[in-house]
Structure formats: structure tokens, C-alpha cells
Design an enzyme around this catalytic site. Structure first.
Site, short mmCIF file in Angstrom:
data_model
loop_
_atom_site.label_atom_id
_atom_site.label_comp_id
_atom_site.label_asym_id
_atom_site.label_seq_id
_atom_site.Cartn_x
_atom_site.Cartn_y
_atom_site.Cartn_z
N LYS A 1 0.84 -1.21 0.00
CA LYS A 1 0.00 0.00 0.00
C LYS A 1 0.88 1.27 0.00
O LYS A 1 0.59 2.24 -0.70
CB LYS A 1 -0.93 -0.04 1.22
CG LYS A 1 -1.59 1.26 1.60
CD LYS A 1 -2.60 1.74 0.58
CE LYS A 1 -3.15 3.10 1.01
NZ LYS A 1 -3.99 3.71 0.00
N LYS B 1 1.23 11.39 6.26
CA LYS B 1 1.50 10.23 7.13
C LYS B 1 2.00 9.06 6.28
O LYS B 1 3.01 8.42 6.59
CB LYS B 1 0.21 9.82 7.86
CG LYS B 1 0.29 8.47 8.53
CD LYS B 1 -1.05 7.72 8.64
CE LYS B 1 -1.76 7.43 7.37
NZ LYS B 1 -2.81 6.44 7.38
#
Ligand code: NAD
Length: 296
Positions: free
Chosen positions: A169, A238
Site C-alpha cells: 500500500k 502520514k
């Protein structure tokens, strides 16, 4: 024993994914720290309860879609781990491999299986059930949840090692962020030269510059100036920080990615973590003194 499936975290992604599960025939017991999605979820047929513990006291399978690694870890190793019914958790959030491996270990000590299943494709993909789902963890538990995951998108089993889905991911999101950053600079340059941004994106998509930013984000949220794609700068930054930390640990050198991360650091500082990640274009716009708007 309840046949309900648990779902914790009903935000931008959680609501449409939970609704896809309900649409596929699942009965859901749900919780979010904020009540803002309560009415929507109850209308869709979910049973809203008062805590994550209550979800894990009811459901054998608990899905989570939470914002940051510390929150995912606190919820899973706290309320969820102490639940009396839970046998497996499926983390749909982008948590990063390091945190994910630590969570899997803590849950394993209590006999609870942990699967990573981060997703890509945004809120729109979640609504349509066309997300890319990147699963990893114990195969026997993956096989139990695979039919459910198929309601939210195309499912890939990356491997039985914890964290592999998370690494996949981060690799994907690095490319998504790079497409957004590079396309922002390129389209701002085209606009500065007097080219309409819609024409610029159409040409890019018909040519060799084709990418997800020009195909999707520019026409949907940047050129119309709505900046409402549904993914915050805080979450994008993030993901980039997690990706760079993991690359460093693996010994994979990344030059371009460092530049991309720096650009998002500027967006994060100047526009704030709650800004939409499509607002990245406003930084090169400011530097060039133009706006990416269609002429008509
Ligand atoms: P979001 O902030 O919209 O939703 C997160 C939800 O978690 C919120 O409703 C919040 O109230 C809830 N929450 C926070 N702390 C909680 C707690 N302690 N207990 C229960 N609920 C709590 O975030 P999102 O955009 O839906 O993203 C969720 C995850 O999916 C993130 O990890 C993100 O990186 C990832 N992701 C997002 C997108 C996107 O396009 N938005 C795409 C792919 C992956």
C-alpha cells in the site's frame, strides 16, 4: 453466537466500505468515536453500539478503518483485544508494516488473528466497490474474509507474512503522491503558458504522460476548485513518512520520493493537515502566480 460482522471507524472510507458489506448481505455491528455517521449507518441497516469493546464482544470478525497507526494500535490492542467474541481482525487502514507486525504479535498472544487489508482507490472507489485491496496474514483467516473483501474491491493476497499488504500500500501511495505532485507542477506550467488545464489533462491522458492525477483528481476536484476528493493532507503526509521510514529500513534509496515528501510537508505546514490532498496544486500555483482553472 452473533452472525454480525464488526466495523470500527466510519469516516470517509469506512462509511462506503461498510455500506458495500451491507449491500453484499452482511449484518454489521459498528462503532466510531464520533457520532457523525451514526444516522447514515443506521439508515443503511447497521447496529450502532457504544464502544469498540462492544463490537469485539459481539463479532468474530472485526474490520477497522482508522486514521493513524497510533490510533489503530490503541484500538486493536486495547478495546478490541479484550473483546470476548473476536477471532480475527482485518485492518483496512494504512498503518505501515512496523506497527502492523507489532499489532499482529500482540493479538496472536491472545489467540486473535490479524490480517492487513489496506485499500487504494479513494472514496469514489469505495462507493463503487472498485478498490484495490492488498491483504496479508494467515491464509486460513484470509480465506474466511475473502468473500467479504470482494464486496469492497479487487482482492490481492500479497502473502502470509504480516505487514506485506501494508508495504504494498505504501509503495502504491508513493506513486499516487508522485503523480499528484508532478502533475501539479506540470499543469501549473501549462496554465502559466496560456494552455487551458482541461485541454492539458485531456492531452496528457491521451499521451505518454497519462496518470491517475490527470485522469481523476484534476477533473474531479482541482479544475472545478472544489478540493473535496475526501483524502486529507494529514493522511497523505502520514503515508509518505511511513513509506520513507520503511524504505530507509529496507536499504532502498529514494531520490524522487524525498522531493515528493518535501512538497507535502510544505502543504501540511501551509494549508494544515485537514486540507484536502488535492490542494497540493496550490503550492506551485502560488510560486507561479496562476490558478489551474478552465477558461470557460
Ligand atoms: P477519516 O479520518 O475520514 O476516518 C477515520 C474515522 O476513525 C473517523 O470517523 C474517526 O472519528 C474514527 N476514529 C478515530 N479515532 C477513533 C477511535 N479511537 N475509535 C473509534 N473511531 C475512531 O479517515 P479516512 O479517510 O476514512 O481513512 C481511514 C484510513 O484509510 C486511513 O488509514 C487512511 O490512510 C486510509 N485510506 C484513506 C483513503 C481516502 O481516500 N480517504 C484511501 C485509502 C486509504
Amino acid at each position: 453466537m452473533s452472525d454480525e460482522i464488526g466495523f470500527i471507524g466510519l469516516g470517509n472510507m469506512g462509511v462506503p466500505m461498510a455500506k458495500r458489506l451491507i449491500g453484499g448481505g452482511a449484518k454489521l455491528v459498528v462503532y466510531d468515536a464520533s457520532e457523525s455517521a451514526r444516522a447514515t449507518m443506521e439508515e443503511a441497516g447497521a447496529r450502532w453500539v457504544g464502544s469498540s469493546k462492544e463490537v469485539a464482544d459481539t463479532a468474530e470478525t472485526v474490520f477497522v478503518s482508522l486514521p493513524t497507526p497510533p490510533i489503530v494500535e490503541a484500538v486493536l490492542t486495547g478495546d478490541v483485544m479484550s473483546g470476548s467474541a473476536v477471532k480475527r481482525v482485518v485492518d483496512l487502514s494504512t498503518t505501515g508494516a512496523t506497527t502492523s507486525i507489532r499489532i499482529a504479535k500482540a493479538l496472536a498472544e491472545k489467540g486473535i488473528a490479524h490480517l492487513d487489508a489496506p485499500v487504494s482507490g479513494g472514496k469514489g472507489g469505495a462507493e463503487k466497490g472498485t478498490l484495490a485491496v492488498m491483504a496479508s496474514g494467515p491464509r486460513e483467516h484470509f480465506e474466511i474474509v475473502e468473500p467479504l473483501l470482494k464486496h469492497i474491491g479487487k482482492v490481492f493476497y500479497i502473502g502470509d507474512q504480516s505487514g506485506l499488504g501494508q508495504t504494498m500500500k505504501l509503495v502504491n501511495n508513493l506513486l499516487s503522491a508522485t503523480a499528484m505532485a508532478a502533475t501539479s507542477e506540470a499543469v501549473v506550467m501549462a496554465v502559466k503558458a496560456g494552455i487551458d488545464p482541461t485541454i492539458a489533462c485531456d492531452v496528457i491522458c491521451a499521451g505518454s504522460g497519462r496518470n491517475t492525477a490527470a485522469q481523476d483528481k484534476f477533473p474531479k476536484a482541482i479544475i472545478p476548485r472544489t478540493f473535496d476528493y475526501g483524502f486529507t493532507t494529514g493522511l497523505m503526509y502520514k503515508d509518505l513518512k511511513l513509506c520513507m521510514a520503511e524504505a530507509e529500513e529496507l536499504g532502498a534509496q529514494m531520490l524522487v520520493a524525498n522531493g515528493v515528501k518535501q512538497l507535502w510537508q510544505i502543504v501540511h505546514t501551509e494549508l494544515g493537515p485537514e486540507s484536502d490532498f488535492t490542494q497540493v496544486v496550490q503550492i506551485p500555483e502560488k510560486w507561479a502566480g496562476v490558478e489551474v482553472r478552465s477558461k470557460d
